[in-house]
Design an enzyme around this catalytic site. Sequence first.
Site, short mmCIF file in Angstrom:
data_model
loop_
_atom_site.label_atom_id
_atom_site.label_comp_id
_atom_site.label_asym_id
_atom_site.label_seq_id
_atom_site.Cartn_x
_atom_site.Cartn_y
_atom_site.Cartn_z
N ASP A 1 4.63 20.49 8.88
CA ASP A 1 5.59 21.32 8.82
C ASP A 1 6.23 21.09 8.50
OD1 ASP A 1 5.42 19.39 10.81
OD2 ASP A 1 6.91 20.41 11.30
N ARG B 1 -9.13 -0.73 4.71
CA ARG B 1 -8.25 1.01 3.65
C ARG B 1 -6.82 0.02 3.61
NH1 ARG B 1 -7.41 5.69 7.74
NH2 ARG B 1 -5.67 5.91 6.07
N ASP C 1 3.99 0.43 12.27
CA ASP C 1 3.12 0.08 11.42
C ASP C 1 2.28 -1.92 12.45
OD1 ASP C 1 3.06 1.45 8.39
OD2 ASP C 1 2.54 2.15 10.61
N CYS D 1 -5.56 11.74 12.53
CA CYS D 1 -6.45 10.55 12.64
C CYS D 1 -5.84 9.93 14.36
CB CYS D 1 -6.30 8.98 11.73
SG CYS D 1 -4.37 8.82 11.78
N ARG E 1 -0.90 14.49 13.39
CA ARG E 1 -0.30 13.97 11.81
C ARG E 1 0.38 15.76 11.10
NH1 ARG E 1 -1.37 9.40 10.12
NH2 ARG E 1 0.47 8.89 9.06
N PRO E 2 1.23 16.60 11.67
CA PRO E 2 0.93 17.37 11.36
C PRO E 2 1.86 18.09 9.82
CG PRO E 2 2.64 17.33 13.10
CD PRO E 2 2.01 16.15 12.44
N LYS F 1 0.67 -0.99 0.35
CA LYS F 1 0.04 -0.46 0.61
C LYS F 1 0.89 1.40 -0.25
CE LYS F 1 -2.00 1.71 3.68
NZ LYS F 1 -1.87 2.87 4.47
N ASN F 2 1.64 1.63 1.20
CA ASN F 2 2.21 2.57 1.12
C ASN F 2 3.55 2.37 -0.17
OD1 ASN F 2 1.25 3.09 3.46
ND2 ASN F 2 2.63 2.38 4.92
C1 EPZ Z 1 4.31 6.89 6.53
O1 EPZ Z 1 3.31 8.08 7.31
C2 EPZ Z 1 3.14 5.61 6.56
N1 EPZ Z 1 1.89 5.55 5.44
C3 EPZ Z 1 2.68 5.39 7.93
O2 EPZ Z 1 1.60 4.22 7.56
C4 EPZ Z 1 3.79 4.73 8.61
O3 EPZ Z 1 3.11 4.55 10.38
C5 EPZ Z 1 4.71 6.55 8.90
O4 EPZ Z 1 5.15 6.28 8.10
C6 EPZ Z 1 6.14 5.75 9.97
O5 EPZ Z 1 6.37 4.57 9.11
C7 EPZ Z 1 2.23 5.83 4.12
O6 EPZ Z 1 3.28 5.97 3.77
C8 EPZ Z 1 0.89 6.67 3.56
P1 EPZ Z 1 6.09 10.28 8.94
P2 EPZ Z 1 3.32 9.14 7.00
O7 EPZ Z 1 5.83 11.00 8.42
O8 EPZ Z 1 4.86 9.53 6.43
C9 EPZ Z 1 5.94 13.61 12.13
C10 EPZ Z 1 -0.07 2.73 7.95
O9 EPZ Z 1 -1.13 2.53 8.68
N2 EPZ Z 1 5.39 13.91 10.71
O10 EPZ Z 1 7.00 9.18 8.78
O11 EPZ Z 1 2.69 10.11 7.13
C11 EPZ Z 1 4.87 12.54 12.37
O12 EPZ Z 1 3.34 13.35 13.13
C12 EPZ Z 1 0.15 4.06 8.12
O13 EPZ Z 1 -0.10 2.32 7.24
C13 EPZ Z 1 5.91 15.49 11.67
O14 EPZ Z 1 5.47 16.61 12.93
O15 EPZ Z 1 4.44 9.47 8.56
C14 EPZ Z 1 5.08 11.57 13.30
O16 EPZ Z 1 5.16 11.23 14.76
C15 EPZ Z 1 -0.11 4.91 9.00
N3 EPZ Z 1 6.05 16.77 11.07
C16 EPZ Z 1 6.41 10.87 12.52
O17 EPZ Z 1 6.97 12.38 12.15
C17 EPZ Z 1 5.23 16.55 9.35
O18 EPZ Z 1 4.78 17.45 9.07
C18 EPZ Z 1 6.41 10.11 11.33
O19 EPZ Z 1 5.79 10.20 10.66
C19 EPZ Z 1 5.21 14.76 9.30
C20 EPZ Z 1 5.65 14.21 10.20
#
Ligand code: EPZ
Length: 418
Positions: A125, A399, A306, A117, A122-123, A22-23
Site C-alpha cells: 500500500d 536465498r 532480521d 511470505c 507484506r502489503p 544481499k539487501n
Molecule cells: C526489508 O524488507 C528487508 N528486505 C527485510 O529483510 C527486512 O526484514 C525489512 O526490510 C525490515 O528491516 C530487503 O531489503 C530486500 P519493510 P521490506 O517494508 O522493505 C509494512 C531478509 O530476510 N509495510 O521495511 O519489505 C510491512 O508489512 C528480509 O533479508 C506495509 O505495511 O520491509 C512491515 O510490517 C526479510 N506496507 C513493515 O512495513 C507497505 O507498503 C516494515 O516492512 C510496505 C511495508
Amino acid sequence: MSQFLITGQTKLKGELPVNGAKNCALKIAAASLLSAEPMTISNFPEIEDTERLLEILRDLGCKCIRQKPHDYKIIPPQRIKKDLNHDLVRKLRASILLVGPMLARFGKVSMAHPGGCLIGKRPIDLFITSFKALGAKVTTTATCNIFTAPLGLTGCRIVFPKISVTATETLMLAATLAKGKTTLVNAACEPEIPALAEYLNRMGAKINGAGTPNIEIIGVKKIAGGHFENIPDRIEAGSFIILAAATKSHLKITHCNPEHLEIPLNILKDLGVKLKVGKDYIEVFPTAKLKAAQIATHEYPGFPTDIQAPMTVLLTQATGESIMRENIFEGRLIYTDILNRMGANIKLDNPQQISINGPTPLHAKEVESPDIRAGIAILIAALLAKGKTTINNIYQIDRGYERIEERLAAIGVQIKRV
Ligand code: EPZ
C-alpha cells in the site's frame, strides 16, 4: 528438495568471512534500470535472491554478465519489456524495487502481486499511494498491478505513515528522474540506503539526507552508469556472531562493518558475550554463562528484525527468562515451535512476543527452514543440538547465505548438503 544434515556439538574455530550485503545488492541491481549506461557491481553475493533478480533483469532485456565471482556487469536495454515476469516476481518480493526505475524511465510497468511470505502479509500500500502521489496511474487487476506515468513523474512531498525500507529505496529511485523536488518524510535509515544514494549521486543524481528520516531528491534528466562496491552484509555478520556465541566458540567474523551493528553488539555484551571489535572484524570468545535479556526489534539503528530468530536461539542458552518482542512483522515468531521441538522452552505470550526460559539443552530433529532468517537460526540450533539434525527446504537458507555449508565446514561444522 535438498537438505542439510548437521552433526551438532563439534568444536568450531577459525575465521568466517562475511559476504556483500544481499539487501544492498538487490537495490543497486534494480537501480541499473535508471541509466542507459552499463553498471558494474563488486562484492555481489551469489545467492538465490540475487539470482532471481538477475533473471528478472535478463527477462526485461538487460545483459547481466558474471565477469568473475561476485563481480557483475549489468547492461540495460534501450527498449525494455514492460511486464515483470509473474512467476519470478512471486519468488522475490524485492522485485517491487524495479517499479520505481521502470516507471520513472519507461513510464509503464506491470507487476504480479508479490507473494507474501511466512513473516507477514507484506502489503504494498505504501508503494501504490506514493507512486500515485508522484502522478502515476495504478490499475489493479486480479493478477497484477499496472503502473503508468506516460508524462513522467512529478516530485512532491511523501510522508510515509510507516517506516518501510524498500518503499524508501524504491521511491528514492523513482524520484531520481522525476520532475522537480521530492521529499520523503519518515524514511527508513538502514545503511543500505545511504550506500545506494552515494552511488546514485556519483552518477549524477541529487539526493540529500539518505540515512536520515528526511530525504530530499531533486529530479535530474538522466544518470550515468558506473561501478558500485557493495557494502558488507550486516545481517550475515550478526548471524555469525550469534552462531559463535551460541556454540561458545572462538571465531573471528571478518570483512564486516561493526558500525552497522552497534546496538546488537551492545546487547550481546550485556548478555555477557566476550567480543573484540576491530575496524572490519569482530572476534568472539567462548562465554561460560549468558544472562537473560529483554529485547525488542526496531527499525535501524535499533535491533534488526532480521537477527531476531538467531538471537532467540542464543537466548535458549541464557540463564533465566528472556523476552523477545517482534515489532516489525506480524508473523515472524512462528519458527519458535520448531525450536521447542528441539528442546527449547519458548512460550508465545502474544503474536508479537515470546518468553524464553533457559538454558535448555537442544537435541537433533528432522526440521524445516520456514524463511531465510529462521532458517539460519534453526541451523545454529542444529549446531548446539546433540545428534544429527536434518533441515529440509534449505532453498530458504540459500536465498540469503551463499555456499553456507562450505563456509561452516571450514570452521569445523559437520554439515552435508544432500
Ligand atoms: C526489508 O524488507 C528487508 N528486505 C527485510 O529483510 C527486512 O526484514 C525489512 O526490510 C525490515 O528491516 C530487503 O531489503 C530486500 P519493510 P521490506 O517494508 O522493505 C509494512 C531478509 O530476510 N509495510 O521495511 O519489505 C510491512 O508489512 C528480509 O533479508 C506495509 O505495511 O520491509 C512491515 O510490517 C526479510 N506496507 C513493515 O512495513 C507497505 O507498503 C516494515 O516492512 C510496505 C511495508
